[in-house]
Design an enzyme around this catalytic site. Structure first.
Site, PDB file in Angstrom:
ATOM      1  N   ASP A 316      -1.730   0.753  16.544  1.00  0.00           N
ATOM      2  CA  ASP A 316      -3.154   1.055  16.635  1.00  0.00           C
ATOM      3  C   ASP A 316      -3.700   1.070  15.209  1.00  0.00           C
ATOM      4  OD1 ASP A 316      -5.615   2.005  17.822  1.00  0.00           O
ATOM      5  OD2 ASP A 316      -5.141   3.923  16.885  1.00  0.00           O
ATOM      6  N   ASP A 554      -2.242   7.505  17.466  1.00  0.00           N
ATOM      7  CA  ASP A 554      -2.531   8.925  17.269  1.00  0.00           C
ATOM      8  C   ASP A 554      -3.674   9.415  18.132  1.00  0.00           C
ATOM      9  OD1 ASP A 554      -4.655   7.641  16.073  1.00  0.00           O
ATOM     10  OD2 ASP A 554      -4.740   8.983  14.334  1.00  0.00           O
TER      11      ASP A 554
END
Length: 798
Positions: A316, A554
Site C-alpha cells: 500500500d 496500515d
C-alpha cells in the site's frame, strides 16, 4: 464549532449528544463492582505457549520415549560411554526448552507494546485501557480502523460504518445506528461513535476464535507437516529393522547378553533423527528472537516460513512507500471561487471529522476552523466511495453542503479540471477536489451534479528508506506490486521516484474475471483507485497463479487483503484492525525492516532444509546397516558410543552452526522430496561402504580383539563418508564453513591418537592394511556420492 450528528438529524426526537449531555460511562465504583463479580473481558489472549506447554512439548515426544527406554537399559547393562546418547538427548531437550522460553518472553514483551488499547468512557472522561480491563456495560469509543473487541449495542453513531466481512463474509460495510448490535471481530471503516459492552470474555461472539488465532503455533506449515511425514516413515522403517536386529543379536548369534544388548541398542538409537525436531524448533525460536530485536512482532510462527517463500509483495502506498503525514502545497480555486471562502469551507470540513485521516489533517493544519460555522450533518470518508462530506450552517443564515475527495470520482470524464489534476498527478502530487453538492448527504448519489470549487494539492513525504527496500526486492527476484486507493498516475509518479518501474493502471478498468485480472496483474506494477474489496480480489488472483503473496499496509482499507495474503505485514502505528489480522507487525513502522524480515525467513527455512538432509542420511544408513546385519547374520559392528561420537562430529555440532548461518536463497516447495532425494542415496552409499569394510575386516582379523578392530575399521569408513556428506551440505564454502568441517576432522583424529580417548570410545586402528582399505573404500564412496547427488539433481529436479 458545534457538530450535530447525521443520525440525530434523521430522528428529531432523539436528543443530541453534546459535551454536556453525552453518556458519561461507568463510574469507578461501578467498574469495581463488575470486576468483583467477574464481569471482565478476561479472555486470555496469549502470543505464545505457557512454560508448562513448552516443557511438555519438548520432553514428551515419541522419540524421546524410545530413546529414554533404551538409555535406561544401557545404564543397567553397559559402561557409561555407551549411555552418552541419553545425556545428549537431555542437553538437546534443555536447549529446546530454553530457546522457546526466550522466544516466548520476546513475543510476550512485544505483544504488550503492540497490544490494542480501546478507549472507554468512565466518569465522563475518555481513557485508554487494556482489552482485558473492559467490563460489562463499559462505553467504548470507536473510529476508523478500530476493531470491535467485545459484543455490544451501538450507543452513538456519526456516519458509523462497520465491516463484518471477517465474521460473515459479507463484503459491504454495514451502517450502524444507535440500538444496533455490533459484534466483536468486526472493524470500523468509516465514521465514529460509541457502543456499550453487552458480552465480555468468552461470551463474546469472536472471543473463542480470536483466542485460538492469536496462539503461538508450530503447525499448519509445509515444513512442520513435512517433518511429521518423514518421522512417520522413519517409524515404519525402524520397527521391523529393530525387531530383526534384536532377534539376530540375542538369538541367532547367542552372544554374551550384555554385549548383545549394547550392540542392539547401538543399532536402534541412530535410526532416530532425534535432533531434527529440536533444531527446527530452535531455528524458529531464534528467528523470533532475532526479529524481536528488530521490533518485529511475529504473531503466528509459521509466518517465518511463509516469508521465506514469498515471491510477490503487494504494497500500500500510504504509510509504506510514503510517510503518513502530508503537506498542503497549493490551493487552486476553480471558476473564480473566492480563496478566503474556500479556506473557511476546508477549515470547517476539517473540524467536522473527529478522526481525520492524513489528507484531512494536512488541510486542518493549513486552514484554521471558522468559529461561526456549524456542522449539521456529516458523511465520513470511506475507501470505497473515495470522498467525504458535510453540511454546514454558515452563521449568516446560509446553509451549504460540501464534498471533498478524488477528482476522478467526483468529476465527469470531460470536466476540464481533470486535465489539470492529471498534470499534477504526473508530478507525484496528490490532488483532492472540493465540490459544492446540490443533493443531501443521505441521498443515494450525493455527488451527482456537484459543482467543482477548488483543487487542494498535497505533497506526500517519501520514506527515505523505501527506494533501498524496493531495490532489495528486485535483486532477490521478489516482485513488488503497489495497490493504492489514490489516483493511478500520482501513485505511478511516486513509485517512479523510488525506482519502481512499470505502467500505472487504473484498477477501475481491470477485468472482474479472476483469470483475466491475474493476467493484468502479471503485466502491471502500479495500480491506483483500488477499492478494499479489489485489493483482496487482486491478492486472490495472484495466488491463483501460484504466487506466494505478502501484503503490507496500515489502513483499514488493507484489512481484507492482509487477511487473504499468505503473509500479512502491518505497521505498528496502523489501525487496530490491520494489526489484529496481520501475521507480522512492524512495531517501528519502518518499511526498511521488511528485507531483514524476509531474510530471516529464508535463513530459517533454507538452513533447516540443509541440515535435515544430514540427519536423514544417518537414519537411512542406520536402517540399511541393521538390514544388512540381519541378512548376513553377523554381530552389529557398532556400540552406542561409536555412533554417539560420529553423530556429534558429523551431524550434531555442524548442524547447529549451519542452522544459524546466513542464507538468502528463496525457499522452494516440496520439502520432503527435496530432502529425501539426497538423503536416500547418501545413506545407501554410506551403509554399503561401511558394511563392506566390516566384512573385509572380519576376514582380515582374528583372535580375542578381532571385534574391536573390525568395529574401528568400519567406524573409520563411516566417519569419512559422513564427513564427505557434511562437506557437500556445507557448500558453498566460506572460511567458517571450511573451519567447521576441518575442526570436526581434527577432533576425530584426536580420538584416534590419544590413548585415553581410544580406550574411552573403544577405537583403535590395528595394523596398516585394513585402516588404509577403510580409507580407500571411503574415497570410492565419496566419489560415488558426488556423482549420485549431481545425477539426482538433474534427474529429479524439484
Amino acid at each position: 464549532m458545534s457538530h450535530i450528528r447525521a443520525d440525530t438529524e434523521l430522528d428529531p426526537a432523539r436528543p443530541v449528544p453534546s459535551a454536556r449531555t453525552r453518556p458519561a460511562g461507568l463510574g469507578a465504583a461501578e467498574v469495581a463492582e463488575r470486576v468483583a463479580r467477574g464481569q471482565v473481558n478476561d479472555v486470555p489472549v496469549r502470543s505464545s505457549r505457557s512454560l508448562g506447554e513448552i516443557v511438555r512439548a519438548n520432553v514428551f515426544t515419541r522419540f524421546n520415549a524410545i530413546i529414554g527406554v533404551l538409555w535406561l537399559i544401557m545404564l543397567c547393562v553397559a559402561p557409561i560411554q555407551d549411555s552418552l546418547f541419553g545425556f545428549v538427548i537431555l542437553a538437546n531437550t534443555a536447549i529446546g526448552i530454553v530457546q522457546e522460553w526466550r522466544a516466548k518472553q520476546t513475543l510476550d514483551s512485544l505483544a504488550v507494546i503492540g497490544e490494542a488499547r480501546p478507549t472507554v468512557r468512565r466518569d465522563g472522561v475518555a481513557v485508554q485501557v487494556a482489552t482485558h480491563q473492559i467490563v460489562l456495560d463499559d462505553l467504548i469509543e470507536i473510529g476508523p480502523g478500530d476493531k470491535i473487541v467485545v459484543d455490544g449495542v451501538c450507543a452513538e453513531a456519526d456516519g458509523l460504518e462497520i465491516d463484518e466481512s471477517l465474521l460473515t463474509g459479507e463484503a459491504d460495510p454495514v451502517v450502524k445506528r444507535p440500538g444496533d448490535q455490533v459484534m466483536s471481530g468486526s472493524f470500523v471503516v468509516a465514521g465514529g461513535g460509541a457502543f456499550q459492552a453487552t458480552k465480555v470474555g468468552r461470551e463474546a461472539y469472536a472471543a473463542r476464535l480470536a483466542e485460538e488465532a492469536s496462539r503461538f503455533t508450530l503447525v499448519h506449515s509445509e515444513l512442520r507437516s513435512g517433518i511429521s511425514t518423514i518421522l512417520k516413515y522413519v517409524t515404519w522403517m525402524m520397527v521391523p529393522a529393530a525387531v530383526g536386529l534384536v532377534v539376530t543379536q540375542l538369538v541367532v548369534k547367542n552372544d554374551d547378553l550384555k554385549n548383545a544388548v549394547a550392540r542392539t541398542v547401538g543399532g536402534i538409537v541412530p535410526m532416530v533423527p532425534e535432533g531434527l525436531v529440536l533444531l527446527t524448533s530452535v531455528a524458529f525460536a531464534i528467528g523470533v528472537i532475532r526479529l524481536g530485536r528488530r521490533q518485529c512482532l511475529v504473531q503466528e510462527l509459521p509466518a517465518i516460513e511463509g516469508l521465506a517463500r514469498v515471491d510477490t509483495v503487494c504494497l500500500d502506498k500510504t504509510g509504506t512507500l510514503t510517510e503518513g503525514g502530508m503537506d498542503v502545497t497549493e490551493l487552486r480555486p476553480l471558476d473564480g471561487a473566492d480563496e478566503t471562502y474556500i479556506r473557511k469551507v476546508l477549515g470547517a470540513l476539517g473540524e467536522s471529522d473527529p478522526r481525520p485521516n492524513a489528507s484531512l489533517q494536512a488541510i486542518i493544519d493549513a486552514c484554521p476552523d471558522s468559529e461561526e460555522w456549524r456542522c449539521v450533518e456529516s458523511l465520513p470518508f470511506s475507501s470505497a466511495r473515495k470522498y467525504s462530506g458535510a453540511a454546514f450552517s454558515e452563521g449568516d443564515g446560509e446553509t451549504s453542503t460540501w464534498l471533498l475527495g478524488a477528482p476522478d470520482v467526483l468529476l465527469g470524464a470531460d470536466d476540464p479540471a481533470l486535465a489539470e489534476t492529471e498534470r499534477l498527478n504526473e508530478r507525484g502530487l496528490r490532488v483532492l477536489l472540493l465540490a459544492r453538492a446540490h443533493r443531501d448527504l443521505d441521498d443515494p448519489e450525493p455527488a451527482r451534479g456537484a459543482r467543482p470549487t477548488a483543487l487542494v494539492v498535497l505533497e506526500q513525504r517519501l520514506r527515505p528508506d523505501a527506494s533501498d527496500t524496493l531495490r532489495y526486492f528486485a535483486e532477490q527476484n521478489v516482485r513488488a506490486k503497489v495497490l493504492s486507493g489514490d489516483n493511478a498516475v500520482s501513485v505511478g509518479a511516486v513509485a517512479a521516484k523510488l525506482g519502481l518501474k512499470g505502467t500505472a493502471v487504473d484498477a477501475r478498468r481491470l477485468p472482474a474475471d479472476p483469470p483475466a485480472m491475474a493476467e493484468a496483474l502479471d503485466t502491471g506494477t502500479v495500480f491506483g483507485r483500488v477499492t478494499p474489496q479489489q485489493k483482496r480480489d487482486m491478492v486472490d488472483a495472484l495466488q491463483s497463479r501460484g504466487r506466494t503473496v505478502a501484503m503490507t499496509g496500515d489502513g483499514v482499507n488493507d484489512v481484507l487483503a492482509l487477511k487473504s495474503a499468505d503473509i500479512g505485514v502491518a505497521m505498528g502505528s496502523g489501525s487496530e484492525a490491520t494489526r489484529a489480522v496481520a501475521q507480522i507487525v512492524l512495531l517501528d513502522n519502518s518499511f526498511a525492516s521488511l528485507p531483514s524480515v524476509v531474510a530471516e525467513g529464508r535463513r530459517v527455512i533454507g538452513n533447516i532444509t540443509r541440515v535435515a538432509t544430514l540427519f536423514l542420511v544417518k537414519t537411512v544408513y542406520s536402517v540399511l546397516l541393521a538390514v544388512l546385519v540381519v541378512c548376513a547374520g553377523v554381530e552389529y559392528p557398532f556400540l552406542p558410543r561409536h555412533l554417539t561420537l560420529l553423530s556429534t562430529l558429523t551431524i550434531g555440532v555442524p548442524a547447529f552452526f549451519l542452522a544459524l548461518a546466513p542464507n538468502t536463497e528463496r525457499a522452494r516447495p516440496h520439502f520432503v522430496r527435496r530432502v529425501m532425494r539426497y538423503a536416500v542415496p547418501g545413506g545407501a552409499v554410506a551403509a554399503v561402504a561401511t558394511f563392506l569394510t566390516y566384512l573385509l575386516a572380519r576376514h582380515h582379523y582374528s583372535g580375542p580383539g578381532a571385534l574391536d578392530a573390525e568395529t574401528s575399521a568400519a567406524t573409520l569408513t563411516l566417519f569419512l563418508v559422513s564427513m564427505w556428506v557434511l562437506a557437500i551440505i556445507a557448500r558453498p564454502y566460506t572460511w567458517w564453513r571450511v573451519t567447521l568441517v576441518a575442526s570436526m576432522g581434527v577432533a576425530f583424529l584426536l580420538v584416534l591418537a590419544v590413548p585415553a580417548l581410544q580406550d574411552f570410545f573403544a577405537l583403535k586402528l590395528v595394523g596398516v592394511t585394513m585402516p588404509w582399505t577403510a580409507v580407500g573404500l571411503a574415497a570410492v564412496a565419496s566419489g560415488a556420492l558426488e556423482y549420485l547427488w549431481r545425477w539426482v539433481g538433474r534427474r529429479f529436479p524439484v
